[in-house]
Design an enzyme around this catalytic site. Structure first.
Site, PDB file in Angstrom:
ATOM      1  N   TRP A  19      43.856  91.277  53.977  1.00 52.34           N
ATOM      2  CA  TRP A  19      44.012  89.859  54.313  1.00 52.34           C
ATOM      3  C   TRP A  19      44.805  89.694  55.603  1.00 52.34           C
ATOM      4  O   TRP A  19      44.422  88.915  56.486  1.00 52.34           O
ATOM      5  CB  TRP A  19      44.698  89.104  53.168  1.00 52.34           C
ATOM      6  N   ASP A  38      39.787  87.373  50.258  1.00 55.76           N
ATOM      7  CA  ASP A  38      41.113  87.407  49.644  1.00 55.76           C
ATOM      8  C   ASP A  38      41.935  86.152  49.918  1.00 55.76           C
ATOM      9  O   ASP A  38      43.044  86.022  49.401  1.00 55.76           O
ATOM     10  CB  ASP A  38      41.891  88.628  50.141  1.00 55.76           C
ATOM     11  N   ASP A  39      41.435  85.229  50.722  1.00 58.27           N
ATOM     12  CA  ASP A  39      42.168  84.015  51.039  1.00 58.27           C
ATOM     13  C   ASP A  39      41.873  82.953  49.975  1.00 58.27           C
ATOM     14  O   ASP A  39      40.760  82.447  49.866  1.00 58.27           O
ATOM     15  CB  ASP A  39      41.773  83.514  52.428  1.00 58.27           C
ATOM     16  N   LEU A  40      42.887  82.604  49.206  1.00 62.80           N
ATOM     17  CA  LEU A  40      42.692  81.662  48.097  1.00 62.80           C
ATOM     18  C   LEU A  40      42.387  80.251  48.568  1.00 62.80           C
ATOM     19  O   LEU A  40      41.676  79.507  47.896  1.00 62.80           O
ATOM     20  CB  LEU A  40      43.919  81.677  47.191  1.00 62.80           C
ATOM     21  N   TRP A  79      40.185  75.535  55.014  1.00 62.33           N
ATOM     22  CA  TRP A  79      41.636  75.429  54.846  1.00 62.33           C
ATOM     23  C   TRP A  79      42.072  73.967  54.887  1.00 62.33           C
ATOM     24  O   TRP A  79      42.939  73.549  54.124  1.00 62.33           O
ATOM     25  CB  TRP A  79      42.378  76.215  55.920  1.00 62.33           C
TER      26      TRP A  79
END
Length: 88
Positions: A19, A38-40, A79
């Site tokens: 990440w 892997d970025d929530l 995001w």
């Protein structure tokens, strides 16, 4: 280096995982096609926009193919969505 090679090289350094390496590619190296599983926040944004309960690897790859070669732009928008830029 390709993105995968750069992630592998950076991940070989102590304290840097996949990440972190992907974020270095995105923000420091300004690579245009970075989309981190892997970025929530990206996963949450995908769930919010496309009304999924959970994002698995197969579904994530579907969106990666759809957004390529501009995954970095999609990451920034997802995001923003996950951060509350738009209402549910």
């Amino acid at each position: 280096m390709s993105d995968a090679e750069a992630v592998a090289a950076l991940s070989s350094l102590r304290g840097i995982g996949a990440w972190t390496a992907e974020m270095i590619l995105l923000f420091c190296m300004e690579r245009p096609d970075v989309f981190s599983f892997d970025d929530l926040a990206i996963q949450r944004g995908l769930c919010m926009v496309y009304h999924h309960r959970k994002i698995d690897r197969r579904l994530f790859e579907k969106y990666r193919r759809r957004f390529s070669p501009f995954c970095s732009v999609a990451s920034l928008y997802l995001w923003a969505v996950a951060g509350g830029a738009v209402e549910r």
